[in-house]
Design a protein around this motif. Structure first.
Motif, short mmCIF file in Angstrom:
data_model
loop_
_atom_site.label_atom_id
_atom_site.label_comp_id
_atom_site.label_asym_id
_atom_site.label_seq_id
_atom_site.Cartn_x
_atom_site.Cartn_y
_atom_site.Cartn_z
N UNK A 67 0.81 -1.22 0.00
CA UNK A 67 0.00 0.00 0.00
C UNK A 67 0.84 1.28 0.00
N UNK A 68 2.16 1.14 0.08
CA UNK A 68 3.03 2.30 0.05
C UNK A 68 3.15 3.03 1.36
N UNK A 69 2.73 2.37 2.45
CA UNK A 69 2.76 3.00 3.78
C UNK A 69 4.12 2.81 4.44
N UNK A 70 4.73 1.66 4.22
CA UNK A 70 6.06 1.41 4.79
C UNK A 70 7.03 1.04 3.68
N UNK A 71 8.31 1.19 4.01
CA UNK A 71 9.40 0.80 3.13
C UNK A 71 10.19 -0.28 3.85
N UNK A 72 10.43 -1.38 3.16
CA UNK A 72 11.20 -2.49 3.70
C UNK A 72 12.56 -2.49 3.02
N UNK A 73 13.62 -2.38 3.82
CA UNK A 73 14.98 -2.39 3.28
C UNK A 73 15.68 -3.66 3.74
N UNK A 74 16.03 -4.50 2.78
CA UNK A 74 16.76 -5.74 3.05
C UNK A 74 18.22 -5.47 2.70
N UNK A 75 19.10 -5.56 3.70
CA UNK A 75 20.50 -5.23 3.50
C UNK A 75 21.31 -6.38 2.92
N UNK A 79 24.08 -12.44 9.40
CA UNK A 79 22.67 -12.78 9.47
C UNK A 79 21.80 -11.71 8.81
N UNK A 80 20.57 -12.09 8.43
CA UNK A 80 19.70 -11.14 7.73
C UNK A 80 19.44 -9.88 8.55
N UNK A 81 19.45 -8.77 7.85
CA UNK A 81 19.11 -7.49 8.47
C UNK A 81 18.11 -6.78 7.57
N UNK A 82 16.89 -6.63 8.08
CA UNK A 82 15.81 -5.97 7.35
C UNK A 82 15.28 -4.85 8.23
N UNK A 83 15.09 -3.70 7.65
CA UNK A 83 14.61 -2.54 8.39
C UNK A 83 13.28 -2.09 7.79
N UNK A 84 12.33 -1.79 8.66
CA UNK A 84 11.03 -1.27 8.26
C UNK A 84 10.93 0.17 8.72
N UNK A 85 10.44 1.04 7.82
CA UNK A 85 10.25 2.44 8.17
C UNK A 85 9.06 2.98 7.39
N UNK A 86 8.51 4.07 7.88
CA UNK A 86 7.38 4.69 7.22
C UNK A 86 7.84 5.45 5.98
N UNK A 87 7.02 5.40 4.94
CA UNK A 87 7.23 6.23 3.76
C UNK A 87 6.65 7.61 4.08
N UNK A 88 6.87 8.60 3.24
CA UNK A 88 6.21 9.90 3.46
C UNK A 88 4.68 9.74 3.55
N UNK A 89 4.10 8.90 2.69
CA UNK A 89 2.67 8.61 2.74
C UNK A 89 2.31 8.00 4.10
N UNK A 90 3.16 7.10 4.60
CA UNK A 90 2.94 6.46 5.90
C UNK A 90 3.01 7.46 7.04
N UNK A 91 3.96 8.41 6.96
CA UNK A 91 4.04 9.43 8.00
C UNK A 91 2.78 10.29 8.01
#
Length: 121
Positions: A67-75, A79-91
């Motif tokens: 839905x474009x609310x969050x951005x998932x960044x897989x590094x 071990x796996x490192x994935x970060x979730x953060x709000x998009x501007x739309x999510x904010x």
């Protein structure tokens, strides 16, 4: 089929209807609340959103990402490192929930009393 995957056959009834389609479900508003504070890894988010199952958290995170609310960044690390953060739309959506959070804080005692009475406690 969940409400999320259903395509609306008619326009939204109102803006609230549209907003609720984005945050529908028990856990999405809490996910937004915690991601509005700072980006988080999956484990951190799971600890913040107490009571959510892995299945539901994963499902809601995927839906919010689509839905474009969050951005998932897989590094792509081990071990796996994935970060979730709000998009501007999510904010912008999280900002819209701030008055609801304030209302809940201001009325928490009354809400608790009413819930206890309703549950026979």
């Amino acid at each position: 089929m969940s409400d999320h995957t259903e395509i609306p056959t008619q326009p939204f009834i109102c803006g609230l209807d549209a907003a609720l389609r984005m945050i529908g479900g028990k856990w999405k508003p809490l996910i937004l609340f915690f991601l509005a504070k700072e980006p988080r890894r999956y484990g951190e988010l799971k600890r913040c959103v107490r009571g959510v199952s892995d299945k539901m958290l994963i499902q809601h995170l995927k839906e919010l990402e689509v839905d474009g609310v969050i951005v998932r960044t897989d590094y792509q690390e081990i071990p796996p490192r994935v970060l979730y953060e709000l998009s501007p739309f999510g904010f912008s959506l999280a900002d819209a929930l701030v008055p609801l959070c304030q209302w809940g804080d201001e009325n928490a005692e009354i809400i608790e009393e009413n819930l206890c009475a309703r549950l026979g406690g």
